[in-house]
Scaffold this motif. Structure first.
Motif, mmCIF file in Angstrom:
data_model
loop_
_atom_site.group_PDB
_atom_site.id
_atom_site.type_symbol
_atom_site.label_atom_id
_atom_site.label_comp_id
_atom_site.label_asym_id
_atom_site.label_seq_id
_atom_site.Cartn_x
_atom_site.Cartn_y
_atom_site.Cartn_z
ATOM 1 N N THR A 225 0.833 -1.201 0.000
ATOM 2 C CA THR A 225 0.000 0.000 0.000
ATOM 3 C C THR A 225 0.865 1.248 0.000
ATOM 4 O O THR A 225 0.547 2.237 -0.668
ATOM 5 C CB THR A 225 -0.945 -0.012 1.212
ATOM 6 N N VAL A 226 1.970 1.211 0.748
ATOM 7 C CA VAL A 226 2.921 2.327 0.744
ATOM 8 C C VAL A 226 3.454 2.548 -0.668
ATOM 9 O O VAL A 226 3.476 3.676 -1.183
ATOM 10 C CB VAL A 226 4.077 2.068 1.724
ATOM 11 N N VAL A 227 3.881 1.470 -1.319
ATOM 12 C CA VAL A 227 4.413 1.575 -2.675
ATOM 13 C C VAL A 227 3.345 2.077 -3.634
ATOM 14 O O VAL A 227 3.585 2.956 -4.472
ATOM 15 C CB VAL A 227 4.978 0.220 -3.147
ATOM 16 N N GLY A 228 2.141 1.523 -3.531
ATOM 17 C CA GLY A 228 1.064 1.938 -4.424
ATOM 18 C C GLY A 228 0.721 3.408 -4.284
ATOM 19 O O GLY A 228 0.519 4.118 -5.280
ATOM 20 N N ALA A 229 0.671 3.903 -3.046
ATOM 21 C CA ALA A 229 0.353 5.308 -2.815
ATOM 22 C C ALA A 229 1.443 6.219 -3.375
ATOM 23 O O ALA A 229 1.151 7.239 -4.018
ATOM 24 C CB ALA A 229 0.175 5.552 -1.319
ATOM 25 N N LEU A 230 2.700 5.861 -3.138
ATOM 26 C CA LEU A 230 3.802 6.686 -3.627
ATOM 27 C C LEU A 230 3.879 6.664 -5.151
ATOM 28 O O LEU A 230 4.257 7.667 -5.771
ATOM 29 C CB LEU A 230 5.119 6.222 -3.014
ATOM 30 N N LEU A 231 3.519 5.542 -5.757
ATOM 31 C CA LEU A 231 3.458 5.493 -7.218
ATOM 32 C C LEU A 231 2.387 6.448 -7.740
ATOM 33 O O LEU A 231 2.599 7.159 -8.728
ATOM 34 C CB LEU A 231 3.166 4.061 -7.685
ATOM 35 N N CYS A 232 1.227 6.452 -7.073
ATOM 36 C CA CYS A 232 0.169 7.392 -7.465
ATOM 37 C C CYS A 232 0.672 8.824 -7.411
ATOM 38 O O CYS A 232 0.439 9.625 -8.324
ATOM 39 C CB CYS A 232 -1.035 7.240 -6.533
ATOM 40 N N ASP A 233 1.363 9.158 -6.342
ATOM 41 C CA ASP A 233 1.873 10.513 -6.158
ATOM 42 C C ASP A 233 2.897 10.854 -7.235
ATOM 43 O O ASP A 233 2.859 11.938 -7.830
ATOM 44 C CB ASP A 233 2.507 10.633 -4.773
ATOM 45 N N ALA A 234 3.810 9.912 -7.515
ATOM 46 C CA ALA A 234 4.852 10.151 -8.511
ATOM 47 C C ALA A 234 4.258 10.317 -9.906
ATOM 48 O O ALA A 234 4.667 11.207 -10.674
ATOM 49 C CB ALA A 234 5.857 9.008 -8.492
ATOM 50 N N ILE A 235 3.295 9.466 -10.252
ATOM 51 C CA ILE A 235 2.657 9.552 -11.567
ATOM 52 C C ILE A 235 1.915 10.873 -11.715
ATOM 53 O O ILE A 235 1.997 11.542 -12.754
ATOM 54 C CB ILE A 235 1.701 8.355 -11.774
ATOM 55 N N ALA A 236 1.189 11.266 -10.669
ATOM 56 C CA ALA A 236 0.444 12.535 -10.724
ATOM 57 C C ALA A 236 1.378 13.728 -10.907
ATOM 58 O O ALA A 236 1.090 14.649 -11.671
ATOM 59 C CB ALA A 236 -0.377 12.695 -9.450
ATOM 60 N N ARG A 237 2.512 13.699 -10.206
ATOM 61 C CA ARG A 237 3.467 14.805 -10.325
ATOM 62 C C ARG A 237 4.080 14.863 -11.726
ATOM 63 O O ARG A 237 4.264 15.945 -12.292
ATOM 64 C CB ARG A 237 4.569 14.660 -9.276
ATOM 65 N N ARG A 238 4.397 13.706 -12.289
ATOM 66 C CA ARG A 238 4.974 13.686 -13.632
ATOM 67 C C ARG A 238 3.976 14.192 -14.671
ATOM 68 O O ARG A 238 4.331 14.921 -15.582
ATOM 69 C CB ARG A 238 5.441 12.281 -13.989
ATOM 70 N N LEU A 239 2.712 13.757 -14.518
ATOM 71 C CA LEU A 239 1.696 14.214 -15.457
ATOM 72 C C LEU A 239 1.491 15.720 -15.343
ATOM 73 O O LEU A 239 1.315 16.412 -16.367
ATOM 74 C CB LEU A 239 0.374 13.485 -15.185
ATOM 75 N N ALA A 240 1.556 16.247 -14.109
ATOM 76 C CA ALA A 240 1.398 17.689 -13.914
ATOM 77 C C ALA A 240 2.571 18.447 -14.522
ATOM 78 O O ALA A 240 2.391 19.494 -15.149
ATOM 79 C CB ALA A 240 1.297 17.987 -12.414
ATOM 80 N N ASP A 241 3.775 17.907 -14.382
ATOM 81 C CA ASP A 241 4.951 18.554 -14.952
ATOM 82 C C ASP A 241 4.882 18.586 -16.480
ATOM 83 O O ASP A 241 5.230 19.588 -17.120
ATOM 84 C CB ASP A 241 6.236 17.833 -14.514
ATOM 85 N N SER A 243 2.159 18.467 -18.343
ATOM 86 C CA SER A 243 1.082 19.336 -18.811
ATOM 87 C C SER A 243 1.447 20.812 -18.700
ATOM 88 O O SER A 243 0.891 21.662 -19.421
ATOM 89 C CB SER A 243 -0.204 19.072 -18.021
ATOM 90 N N SER A 244 2.389 21.126 -17.804
ATOM 91 C CA SER A 244 2.787 22.509 -17.601
ATOM 92 C C SER A 244 3.848 22.962 -18.613
ATOM 93 O O SER A 244 4.167 24.149 -18.692
ATOM 94 C CB SER A 244 3.306 22.727 -16.194
ATOM 95 N N LYS A 245 4.405 22.032 -19.357
ATOM 96 C CA LYS A 245 5.468 22.381 -20.331
ATOM 97 C C LYS A 245 4.860 22.958 -21.610
ATOM 98 O O LYS A 245 3.778 22.608 -22.029
ATOM 99 C CB LYS A 245 6.304 21.138 -20.651
#
Length: 245
Positions: A225-241, A243-245
């Motif tokens: 669950t720790v890994v899954g949550a951190l993956l969600c966070d990492a994926i969301a941050r990459r997608l946000a980065d 989209s901002s380019k």
């Protein structure tokens, strides 16, 4: 007419002594193999370098252990325990107790509203209810992707329109060969759950941000669950980065 002699089946003092000696040998083998006074090697000196994965560094060959023998020590319903005798890189021998597990899947199931599906389940091993992402054991020969869809439906009643592979984690490779394959499931619709006969589960739909905060605060202890949550966070941050380019 000769008198019959009864044979005692009670354990003797010698039997108890042998059992105690065997337990001591097992504990010594599990905690440390051999006499530490002869240990004369050091870890490799730290190197400033890029990431090199296991078995891809030429020096890794000198770390390998050679299996000399392997015996089945215990058979269980979910996993077995094997006792291995190995040859260490310096030629000495050591004992390795290894849990043999068929592997498992875990599912990061996200709703269209940005909530993650979590299951609440009592875990006897640690004596309390845990909050986890849905997961389950692979059946012999089962495809992990199919297992992910099956376990998600059985535990939560959710069907997924799309299931995508995320990563694979070794849960505790110091003594266990279990691999958990993590998937992300989206396009969820609720059907009907069908947990195993010995599974009693409650299901929560929680805001992903709340789960990530709980992980970062140390309030979630389940590894997948720790890994899954951190993956969600990492994926969301990459997608946000991106989209901002």
């Amino acid at each position: 007419m000769s008198e019959s002699k009864s044979v005692s089946t009670d354990p003797s003092r010698a039997d108890f002594g042998a059992a105690v000696d065997d337990m001591r040998d097992s504990v010594a083998a599990f905690t440390y193999d051999g006499d530490r006074s002869t240990q004369d090697h050091l870890s490799g000196a730290p190197e400033r370098r890029g990431l090199v994965l296991g078995d891809q560094d030429p020096r890794d060959a000198a770390l390998a252990e050679k299996v000399l023998s392997e015996d089945l020590a215990w058979t269980g319903r979910i996993f077995n325990v094997d006792r291995l005798r190995v040859e260490l890189p310096d030629g000495r021998s050591a004992t390795r107790d290894v849990v043999r597990h068929p592997g498992a899947v875990a599912i990061v199931a996200l709703t269209d509203e940005g909530r993650i599906c979590l299951v609440r389940q009592y875990r006897t091993a640690i004596g309390r209810v845990t909050v986890e992402i849905p997961a389950g054991k692979l059946e012999p020969g089962e495809d992990p992707l199919e297992c992910a869809g099956r376990e998600l439906l059985e535990e939560t009643g959710m069907r997924a329109e799309k299931i995508a592979f995320l990563t694979t984690i070794a849960t505790s490779d110091g003594f266990c060969d279990e691999l958990i394959h993590l998937y992300m499931a989206t396009g969820l619709t609720f059907s009907q759950s069908s947990p195993d006969a010995d599974e009693f589960i409650n299901v929560d739909l929680v805001n992903v941000g709340e789960l990530i905060d709980a992980v970062l605060d140390g309030r979630i202890e389940d590894a997948k669950t720790v890994v899954g949550a951190l993956l969600c966070d990492a994926i969301a941050r990459r997608l946000a980065d991106e989209s901002s380019k």
